[in-house]
Every structure is written in C-alpha cells, then in structure tokens.
Write a protein that holds these residues in place. Structure first.
Motif, PDB file in Angstrom:
ATOM      1  N   LEU A   1       0.851  -1.184   0.000  1.00  0.00           N
ATOM      2  CA  LEU A   1       0.000   0.000   0.000  1.00  0.00           C
ATOM      3  C   LEU A   1       0.889   1.238   0.000  1.00  0.00           C
ATOM      4  N   PRO A   2       0.405   2.316  -0.549  1.00  0.00           N
ATOM      5  CA  PRO A   2       1.179   3.570  -0.469  1.00  0.00           C
ATOM      6  C   PRO A   2       1.385   3.966   0.993  1.00  0.00           C
ATOM      7  N   GLY A   3       2.577   4.403   1.306  1.00  0.00           N
ATOM      8  CA  GLY A   3       2.857   4.855   2.671  1.00  0.00           C
ATOM      9  C   GLY A   3       3.006   3.736   3.681  1.00  0.00           C
ATOM     10  N   MET A   4       3.145   2.542   3.172  1.00  0.00           N
ATOM     11  CA  MET A   4       3.183   1.359   4.045  1.00  0.00           C
ATOM     12  C   MET A   4       4.535   1.229   4.747  1.00  0.00           C
ATOM     13  N   LEU A   5       4.486   0.888   6.011  1.00  0.00           N
ATOM     14  CA  LEU A   5       5.701   0.573   6.757  1.00  0.00           C
ATOM     15  C   LEU A   5       5.897  -0.940   6.789  1.00  0.00           C
ATOM     16  N   HIS A   6       7.122  -1.337   7.017  1.00  0.00           N
ATOM     17  CA  HIS A   6       7.407  -2.760   7.236  1.00  0.00           C
ATOM     18  C   HIS A   6       7.545  -2.999   8.734  1.00  0.00           C
ATOM     19  N   GLY A   7       6.951  -4.073   9.182  1.00  0.00           N
ATOM     20  CA  GLY A   7       7.001  -4.383  10.603  1.00  0.00           C
ATOM     21  C   GLY A   7       7.451  -5.807  10.861  1.00  0.00           C
ATOM     22  N   ARG A   8       8.031  -6.012  12.011  1.00  0.00           N
ATOM     23  CA  ARG A   8       8.360  -7.355  12.481  1.00  0.00           C
ATOM     24  C   ARG A   8       7.996  -7.429  13.962  1.00  0.00           C
ATOM     25  N   ALA A   9       7.373  -8.540  14.342  1.00  0.00           N
ATOM     26  CA  ALA A   9       7.150  -8.775  15.766  1.00  0.00           C
ATOM     27  C   ALA A   9       8.358  -9.534  16.303  1.00  0.00           C
ATOM     28  N   ILE A  10       8.778  -9.146  17.487  1.00  0.00           N
ATOM     29  CA  ILE A  10       9.920  -9.839  18.124  1.00  0.00           C
ATOM     30  C   ILE A  10       9.332 -10.814  19.143  1.00  0.00           C
ATOM     31  N   ARG A  11       9.624 -12.064  18.971  1.00  0.00           N
ATOM     32  CA  ARG A  11       9.103 -13.061  19.902  1.00  0.00           C
ATOM     33  C   ARG A  11      10.212 -13.494  20.870  1.00  0.00           C
ATOM     34  N   PRO A  12       9.810 -13.880  22.054  1.00  0.00           N
ATOM     35  CA  PRO A  12      10.824 -14.338  23.011  1.00  0.00           C
ATOM     36  C   PRO A  12      11.329 -15.732  22.641  1.00  0.00           C
ATOM     37  N   SER A  13      12.325 -16.177  23.365  1.00  0.00           N
ATOM     38  CA  SER A  13      12.873 -17.496  23.057  1.00  0.00           C
ATOM     39  C   SER A  13      12.125 -18.598  23.792  1.00  0.00           C
ATOM     40  N   SER A  14      11.192 -18.241  24.649  1.00  0.00           N
ATOM     41  CA  SER A  14      10.391 -19.281  25.302  1.00  0.00           C
ATOM     42  C   SER A  14       8.932 -18.836  25.375  1.00  0.00           C
ATOM     43  N   VAL A  15       8.048 -19.814  25.324  1.00  0.00           N
ATOM     44  CA  VAL A  15       6.621 -19.522  25.353  1.00  0.00           C
ATOM     45  C   VAL A  15       6.240 -18.958  26.720  1.00  0.00           C
ATOM     46  N   GLY A  16       5.494 -17.861  26.691  1.00  0.00           N
ATOM     47  CA  GLY A  16       5.010 -17.289  27.943  1.00  0.00           C
ATOM     48  C   GLY A  16       5.972 -16.324  28.614  1.00  0.00           C
ATOM     49  N   ALA A  17       7.099 -16.044  27.945  1.00  0.00           N
ATOM     50  CA  ALA A  17       8.094 -15.152  28.568  1.00  0.00           C
ATOM     51  C   ALA A  17       7.550 -13.727  28.649  1.00  0.00           C
ATOM     52  N   LYS A  18       7.953 -13.032  29.682  1.00  0.00           N
ATOM     53  CA  LYS A  18       7.552 -11.638  29.885  1.00  0.00           C
ATOM     54  C   LYS A  18       8.691 -10.715  29.458  1.00  0.00           C
ATOM     55  N   LEU A  19       8.309  -9.591  28.891  1.00  0.00           N
ATOM     56  CA  LEU A  19       9.296  -8.622  28.443  1.00  0.00           C
ATOM     57  C   LEU A  19       9.732  -7.767  29.629  1.00  0.00           C
ATOM     58  N   ILE A  20      11.009  -7.853  29.939  1.00  0.00           N
ATOM     59  CA  ILE A  20      11.515  -7.133  31.111  1.00  0.00           C
ATOM     60  C   ILE A  20      12.011  -5.747  30.714  1.00  0.00           C
ATOM     61  N   ALA A  21      12.819  -5.689  29.673  1.00  0.00           N
ATOM     62  CA  ALA A  21      13.383  -4.400  29.278  1.00  0.00           C
ATOM     63  C   ALA A  21      13.748  -4.402  27.798  1.00  0.00           C
ATOM     64  N   VAL A  22      13.684  -3.234  27.204  1.00  0.00           N
ATOM     65  CA  VAL A  22      14.073  -3.076  25.803  1.00  0.00           C
ATOM     66  C   VAL A  22      15.076  -1.946  25.721  1.00  0.00           C
ATOM     67  N   ASP A  23      16.148  -2.181  24.988  1.00  0.00           N
ATOM     68  CA  ASP A  23      17.153  -1.141  24.787  1.00  0.00           C
ATOM     69  C   ASP A  23      16.945  -0.540  23.396  1.00  0.00           C
ATOM     70  N   GLU A  24      16.156   0.543  23.351  1.00  0.00           N
ATOM     71  CA  GLU A  24      15.826   1.119  22.046  1.00  0.00           C
ATOM     72  C   GLU A  24      17.055   1.720  21.363  1.00  0.00           C
ATOM     73  N   SER A  25      18.065   2.047  22.166  1.00  0.00           N
ATOM     74  CA  SER A  25      19.262   2.633  21.552  1.00  0.00           C
ATOM     75  C   SER A  25      20.017   1.607  20.697  1.00  0.00           C
ATOM     76  N   SER A  26      19.677   0.352  20.901  1.00  0.00           N
ATOM     77  CA  SER A  26      20.391  -0.695  20.141  1.00  0.00           C
ATOM     78  C   SER A  26      20.081  -0.643  18.648  1.00  0.00           C
ATOM     79  N   ILE A  27      19.044   0.088  18.255  1.00  0.00           N
ATOM     80  CA  ILE A  27      18.751   0.178  16.814  1.00  0.00           C
ATOM     81  C   ILE A  27      18.840   1.621  16.315  1.00  0.00           C
ATOM     82  N   LYS A  28      19.492   2.484  17.086  1.00  0.00           N
ATOM     83  CA  LYS A  28      19.491   3.898  16.705  1.00  0.00           C
ATOM     84  C   LYS A  28      20.278   4.164  15.416  1.00  0.00           C
ATOM     85  N   GLU A  29      21.154   3.233  15.064  1.00  0.00           N
ATOM     86  CA  GLU A  29      21.932   3.418  13.833  1.00  0.00           C
ATOM     87  C   GLU A  29      21.099   3.142  12.585  1.00  0.00           C
ATOM     88  N   ILE A  30      19.972   2.504  12.757  1.00  0.00           N
ATOM     89  CA  ILE A  30      19.172   2.106  11.583  1.00  0.00           C
ATOM     90  C   ILE A  30      18.152   3.197  11.290  1.00  0.00           C
TER      91      ILE A  30
END
Lengths: 759, 161
Positions: A215-244
């Motif tokens: 679609l026009p103006g469409m973004l690409h997305g990816r969901a990040i899944r944990p390495s185990s079922v039912g895992a809770k997200l504790i922290a995300v380091d957004e600076s890890s992708i600042k170069e992109i």
C-alpha cells in the motif's frame, strides 16, 4: 464503455477486488468500491451474484481458493446452473465486505458446502421476475431454465438474455433451497477439466500473493518473539537500533515490534534490537508429550461409540492384539512464512490476509480493536499453502497492532523461524487399540482408547499471539477441528467401544491441520486392521473386503487392488518388498478412498523406497476432474502424515466412470524417503521448532505385552534415549518439527512385527 | 547511500542500498517491484527466491546486492508473460504445475538453467537439479512432467487426470 481494473491496481487503490464490469449496478457506488454496500446475506441471490448488462456475472464466494482449484470449480458449478460461459464469471473470494459468510475454508468444504450453496443460488437466479413484455412475464420460475446466456421456457421458445433481464437491477430473490437444479446427466461444464485461471500468473511471477501486496505509505514491521513460550518482556534497549534509519520500537505490554520504512532495515532492526525476557520453561519437550498426555489432568471421559460388549469379548478372547499409536504436534510449515498487511485508522480497519477464515476473524479483530464488525474488513489474498490455520492470522494481528500504533499501513512478514516456532500446531494424538478375532477369522471386538486435548466449546476463534502478549482480552480456549472422527473402523464389527480421555490443555497452541485428527486416526485404525489381518493369517485386501458392505467402499477397494495388481498373500514374507492397502470412508459419511502402496526397504541404507502407489477415490460428483485428482493428492499427501511420500508420485490415469475418480500412481523411483518436500529427499533443516527433550522412556503405559515391533514406515534405528522394549521410534523424518513418530506394542505374536504387513 | 548498477531483465537499473549486505531478494521485491522471486527461508534452503545471475541460478535471499553490481540478473518476470510465456513457463502452465504456486518461480528458474545446459535431461537429472527446491503442496510430479514437456521429451506418467 468497458471498464477493466486489474486486481493488482485495484487492490493498491485500497478498494475492492476484481471488477470487470461494463456498467456498475446503480445501487453500488462507483470506482474502486464498485460493489460496496452490496448485500452479503447468504439467504439472498444478490449475496452471491451480480449480473452485468452484457450478461457477464460476478460471483461472490465466502470460501477461498487455497491452491486446489476452487477458483475454477465453483464458477463451473455456477456457470452450469446459470447457463453461461464460465469465462464470463469473475470470482471475488473471501472479502468480508463483499462475500457472504460461508464459514471457513476448511475440512474440504469449499466445493461440497460453499459451492453447493452457490449452485443453489444460481439455480434460484433464473426465477427472477422477467420484465413485462418479455414474453416470459406470465411464466412461473419452475417453467424457466437458464441456458446459453439467457433465461428461456423449459418447454422451448424464445428467451431473454441475463443482461437484458437483470442489467442495472438486482435479483431481489431469496435463495430458494428447493429451486430445481439441472439434471447432472445434462451437465456440460461441471465435470470438465478446465485449467485454473491463477496458474499462468503464478508461473510467470505476476500473480499477486499476500506477500507481494503493498500500500502507499506502508511501513514494514516485524514482531519480536521471546525465546520461550510465555516469557515476559523485562526491558528493551531502544538505543540498540538507533543506527538504523527510521527504525522504531513498538511496545505494548509484552508485545514487542519494530517498524521501518524499508524492509531490510526492519529486518536489521529486529535482529539488532536488544530485549530482556523472563526465562520461562513451559514446554514439556517433544519426547515427553506422550507421558504428559497419559498423565493428564483430564477434563472429562467420553464414550464416543458403544456397540455390543467390546470389553467383555476382548477379556475372553484367545485371538487378541493391541497396539499404541502416537501422533505428535505438527507445524503447517508453509513454504512462505505468514504475511499480512493492515491499515488501521480511527474507527476503521482494513486487513489483507491469507486467512482461511476471513469472516470469522473479522469478528476477532473487531473485538481486538474494539470496533463494530462492520468497521472491520478482511480481504483475502493467496498465501503460501497453509494446510490449516498456520500463522496467517497471527501475522495479521501483528500488523494490526503495529498499524494502530503507527497510524499507517503496516506489512508484517514473518521470518522462517517465526513460522516454524510460532505457528499454531496440529494437536498431538495418542491412541490405544485392541481387537480380537472370532473363530471364523472375522473381527469380533474392537476397542479404541484416545488421549486428546479437548476443544473449548463455542470458542469464537483461537487466541492470537500478539494481542495476548499485549494484554488484550481474548476468549481463552483451544480449538482444532473434530479430531475424534474415524477412530472406529469402517468394517463390520459386532462389538465396538471408542472412548476418549479429554485433556485439559495442549502442549503447544493447537489449531486445525489438514483433515483434523482423521489422518492419525485412520493411520492407527488401518495399521491395526493389518495387525488383525496378520493375526488371522488373512490377505489384508480380502480381510478388509470381508468386513465391508457399502457398495461404494467395496468399489474403491477393488479398484485400488486392481490398479496395483494386488496378489493375495498370507503369512510372512522375507522379501524386502512389501505391499499395503488401506481404506477410508471419511467421517463415515463423506469420501470413499482406498490406497495401496508397494514399498521396498533398501537393506543397505534402511531407506524406504516407494515403488508404486494406487488410489481410488469416490467423492461423489466430480466438478473438475483435474482438481479432484489434485485434491486427492493434496489430502493424501499432506505434509508428513502417515505414508507421505505419495506427494512425489504421479497421477497417470483417471477413471472415465463417474461418479468418483480412480487414480494410479506410476512406478516411481524418486521417492527415496518419507516426509520430505524435496525431489531428492535431502535433509531439510526447516521445522526445528522444538529442541528434542531428553527425558527417559518408556512412559507408563496401560500395557499388555511387550514384543517390540517396528512399523512399516521406516524402522531405521532405535531412538538414542532407549525407549525400552515397548516403544520404538518407527518413523522420523529429518525435517525436525515435521517428524513423524509412530509407536506400537504388539500383544499377539512376533509374526505381526515384521515391519511390513505380513503377506 | 551506496549505489549499485546492474542489468535486470535486459534493463540497466540502479538501486541505492544503505547496507551492501542487503540481499538481492529485497531489492528486487521492494525497490524494483519484481515480486516473482519469493521469500521462503532466507537461508538458501528452499529455492523459492531463485533468479538467474549471469545465466546461473542464484538464491536471491543470500546474494548481497553489492555482489550483483555490474552483473546480469534475470527474474521470472524476465522470462515471459502469461500471453507470451517462455517455453519452460508454457510447459509449466500446460501441466498446471502449481498448487499454491509459491515455489513455482524458483522451480521454473532452475529448470531454465538446467535445460540451457542440458536440453535433454533424464528424469533423474531433472530430479537432481531440482533437489534444492522444496514444494510443500505435492506438485513434484507435475513439475517433472513440465520439465520433460519443455525438453520435448515424451511424457512419462500420462496426462495427469
């Protein structure tokens, strides 16, 4: 004036599906949404058909073509009843705003239910009130018939074209369930092998798959899944992708995703993003599923079939055999990982998806988005073969959450590991079978005991991954189709007992996978029928024939035997070449199928070489002969089910005798091994969704005797973890998560344990 | 942003890519709008992304765009159209050698490469050539017949219903 809008351009315009219409019906708005506002009522002929002034027809089908030819078969059925050329029908499928809700495309119901419903609507169509002065005005619908593009009196005489009859107006007819259908003996379109309209585009790289949609103006997305079922997200380091450039993080509860303008940037961001997850250990492990199933907790016990006194007869039997069969969870393992595009705007949602159940998931997404269903539109686009509910809906949910967060259209393309790790799996099945023979060698008692996860009653849909991670309320429960059917034999047995221990949970999120449950059940029942035939020292073909009274069943069995050149043998063979035959009356009320196979064990390597396969199939009226053959093959060759290398074998002949179709597969040296999707049977690393669990075996079994017996499939080696004498890993592909295991124990005598059905 | 120029289906094209390691597949499917090559595994294991690079099959999912500069790429779209198909495509269409069709373009590309080098392959040679291409639907036999048809060989195994 003729207006032709290509499917691709039309979809890009964000509107409806294919339109090839001279003058849009006045009630419908112009432009891309030509048909918006049309009825989708299954009780209205207008729900299914729109007739153009030139007599061409647009057919709105709630079922979708998953690659097996519905796209030609259903128009053939409609064309037959409407009396028009099939080329003058344009099909719109699976769009929730345009097509009636005919239920999900599942259980081989596309033609059998969806097509039949449309046929009835088409048969109702000629009953439309002819205009005054047309010469047909005074006639009742029963006196009229559609043929050669017009409606004319059955008794003969001048007719009126559909264009003249219906141009610029609706049918305005209730679907008449009793509208007279054409006599199948007069069919000229149904039964023809017409080519599928989608194949040229697929072969020239121009067919629009879900994966190709933008679609026009469409973004690409990816969901990040944990390495185990039912895992809770504790922290995300957004600076890890600042170069992109342009990459951003979306976090909603435990749902984590990344967005970027460019797909490769998005993939890089998904890989680079640093996130800490809790370490969960919720899975029992592949090897332990059988233990887990036997241990419970159980939610209910249920008797499914009770005839005579099977337990009593078995207790007193002298000629008795028993066996255990295990069917593991299986991934759909689609060639193309799931993909979806969503455009979520305030108060409105449009989702492009390859879901088999767009109408069902319209309601699911309405709940997730807290929108009225009418504000949510799902549009079907072809995906990679899915064989049941794979990850399509989950990818759509990822796209929905990301699009809502970004207020822009988002495309989510799962990666290979997402598909194999996170698609919902076919449920595991465990069966214990016990049978005995009467003095005359016939089966006199049969008992099937099943251990199965229990589907949640009235579950609207299977809960999706990302809403669950995001903390969005969904109805809890599990669902995977009717998995108990065909747990009893199709053969005459005076004493039958089939019962199930219903498990409260399933080890992995389950969903329907081809012919849910029936493949495992038939595999067990037919393998066990061979055990009984061996115990009776009877030829397996004759043994089956003896138990059948249904003429159609007898016919497919006899034709199969004739196709493969069955030679009666009883007793044990020392040859490395063996034959087997199996018979199925699907759900005991649908298709009749028999299949025979000649296989050779290559002694040096232990590999199974399939030499020949024959199949006879009576599925009733055949709509598209080529489609029937293809579908037979698709069903019987479902990935990594019981003898599954049939997929490599050709159909060489179809029976000219309706109803039904008989197929012989050619002698084929190509099938070197089971459970492979490649031509060579080379090792495929796909499917490694679970790590093998190293828990010890054997499990506790409600067991009787312990003669180990390898199954015919592939007695390659004993499992590394020494299953003990009772259990033996019989078949395992190297396809990781698609591996088949089948075990049995044998309580009769070792002659039945030769690996191949004794001849 | 680095710029890479190469020939695609007979036309010289120039694309920008921030990352020289970006696989050709994403360049073709996104920047160039050529979606015939499919994403299947990203690991060179399924063959659905196959294109011809200087006439030889390359897996676009593993081929960095920087490695393509100055070279010649042919995708499934460059072979022919539904109205004017390449002979191999015509054979695949005649044999209806697709179910879902997701693997089809890779199968066709590999078959084109094979027949260019070996115009009369044996059945075993075709199987060996296509061994790196997976099909999940079970279309293998139709594909073999299609390749045989393209090679002008007799059709082993009949007409398929």
């Amino acid at each position: 004036m003729s207006m032709h809008i290509s499917r691709r351009n039309l979809l890009k315009a964000g509107g409806a599906l294919v339109v090839s219409f001279a003058v849009p019906l006045p009630a419908f708005s112009q432009g891309a949404n030509t048909f918006s506002g049309k009825t989708v009522d299954t009780g209205e002929v207008d729900g299914f058909f729109a007739v153009n002034q030139d007599g061409s027809v647009t057919l709105f089908c709630g079922k979708v073509d998953l690659g097996t030819g519905l796209r030609i078969a259903v128009p053939q059925m409609a064309a037959e009843e409407l009396g028009i050329d099939v080329k003058r029908i344009t099909l719109v499928e699976g769009d929730t705003d345009l097509t009636p809700d005919q239920g999900p495309t599942a259980g081989s119901s596309g033609v059998m239910r969806g097509g039949v419903q449309i046929r009835q609507a088409a048969a109702t169509g000629p009953g439309v009130q002819p205009p005054c002065g047309s010469g047909l005005h005074a006639r009742s619908p029963a006196e009229l018939i559609a043929a050669e593009g017009e409606v004319r009196p059955r008794s003969g005489g001048a007719g009126i074209t559909f264009g003249a009859l219906l141009g610029n107006r609706h049918f305005g007819l209730k679907l008449d369930p009793k509208a007279k259908l054409k006599d199948s003996a007069s069919y000229t379109v149904v039964g023809q092998s017409l080519p599928r309209p989608d194949v040229p585009g697929k072969i020239t790289g121009r067919h629009l798959f879900m994966h190709d949609f933008k679609l026009p103006g469409m973004l690409h997305g990816r969901a990040i899944r944990p390495s185990s079922v039912g895992a809770k997200l504790i922290a995300v380091d957004e600076s890890s992708i600042k170069e992109i450039p342009g990459a951003r993080v979306v976090r909603i509860g435990d749902f984590l995703g990344v967005l970027a303008e460019d797909e490769w940037d998005c993939i890089c961001a998904a890989r680079a993003l640093k996130a800490n997850w809790s370490d969960e250990n919720s899975l029992v492990g592949h090897q332990a599923v059988r233990d887990w199933m036997l241990a419970g907790p159980f939610e209910a016990e249920q008797s499914l079939v009770k005839k005579g006194d099977a337990r009593g007869v078995l207790a007193g039997a002298t000629q008795r055999v028993s066996a255990f069969y295990y069917w593991p969870p299986q991934s759909h393992a689609s060639m193309g990982p799931s993909c979806a595009v969503a455009d979520i705007r305030p108060g409105k949602a449009t989702i492009w998806t390859a879901s088999q159940a767009t109408h069902r998931y319209r309601h699911a997404f309405a709940r997730i988005l807290e929108l009225p269903p009418a504000a949510v539109r799902l549009i079907y686009l072809d995906g990679s073969g899915c064989y049941g509910m794979n990850g399509h809906e989950d990818a759509a949910a990822d796209a929905v959450l990301l699009s809502r967060a970004a207020n822009r259209p988002v495309r989510v393309q799962w990666m290979r590991a997402d598909e194999l790790g996170w698609d919902p799996k076919g449920p595991p099945q465990l069966l214990s079978l016990e049978g005995s023979l009467a003095a005359d060698g016939s089966i006199d008692a049969w008992r099937t005991e099943m251990w199965l996860p229990r589907a949640t009653a009235n579950l609207p849909n299977i809960a999706l991954l990302s809403p669950e991670a995001a903390g969005i309320k969904q109805v809890p429960g599990i669902s995977f189709g009717l998995i108990t059917q065909n747990g009893d034999p199709s053969y005459a047995v005076p004493n039958v007992d089939v019962s199930v221990h219903w498990l409260k949970h399933a080890p992995l999120r389950p969903s329907n996978i081809r012919a849910p449950g029936k493949v495992a059940n038939m595999f067990a029942v037919e393998s066990f029928t061979d055990e009984l035939a061996a115990l009776a020292a009877s030829d397996p073909f004759k043994f089956r024939l003896r138990g059948l009274s249904d003429a159609r069943g007898i016919e497919v069995l006899k034709r199969t035997a004739a196709l493969i050149g069955w030679q009666a043998r009883s007793g044990r063979s020392t040859s490395a070449i063996g034959r087997g035959i199996a018979y199925c009356h699907y759900k005991h009320n649908e298709n009749y199928v028999a299949m025979a196979m000649e296989v050779e064990v290559v002694r040096a390597s232990g590999r199974i070489h399939v030499r020949r396969v024959a199949c006879a199939h009576d599925c009733g009226l055949v709509t598209t002969r080529m489609r029937c053959a293809r579908k037979s093959k698709a069903i019987s060759c479902r990935p990594c089910r019981a003898p599954c290398s049939k997929k490599c074998i050709s159909i060489v002949r179809a029976s000219p005798v309706p109803p039904g179709v008989a197929i012989r597969y050619s002698p084929s040296p190509m099938c070197r091994r089971f459970a492979s999707n490649s031509f060579s049977g080379r090792t495929c690393r796909h499917g490694a969704a679970e790590k093998p669990h190293r828990r010890r075996y054997p499990p506790r079994l409600p067991t009787r005797s312990t003669t180990p017996a390898a199954h015919a499939c592939a007695p390659r080696r004993s499992p590394a973890n020494a299953c003990g004498r009772r259990w033996r890993r019989a078949t395992r592909s190297r396809c990781g998560g698609r591996a088949c295991f089948q075990q049995r124990e044998n309580a009769s005598n070792s002659s039945a344990g030769t690996g191949l059905p004794a001849r | 942003m680095p710029n890479y120029r190469f020939s695609v289906n007979g036309e010289s094209r120039s694309v920008e890519s921030r990352d020289p390691a970006q696989p050709l597949l994403y360049v073709l499917r996104n920047a160039l709008g050529l979606t015939g090559a499919k994403f299947g595994c990203g690991e060179g294991q399924c063959g659905s992304c196959a294109v011809l690079l200087d006439g030889k099959v390359a897996y676009a999912c593993l081929t960095p765009v920087s490695a393509v500069a100055g070279r010649t790429v042919t995708t499934i779209e460059g072979l022919g159209t539904a109205l004017k198909p390449h002979p191999v495509q015509a054979a695949f269409i005649a044999e209806q050698a697709a179910q879902c069709g997701y693997c089809a373009s890779g199968m066709v590309m590999k078959s084109v490469e094979l027949l260019a080098a070996n115009p009369k392959p044996t059945r075993d040679e075709v199987k060996a050539a296509l061994a790196g291409h997976l099909c999940r639907c079970g279309t293998h036999e139709r594909i073999l017949r299609a390749v045989a048809r393209a090679a002008g060989a007799a059709m082993p195994g009949g007409t398929g219903a």
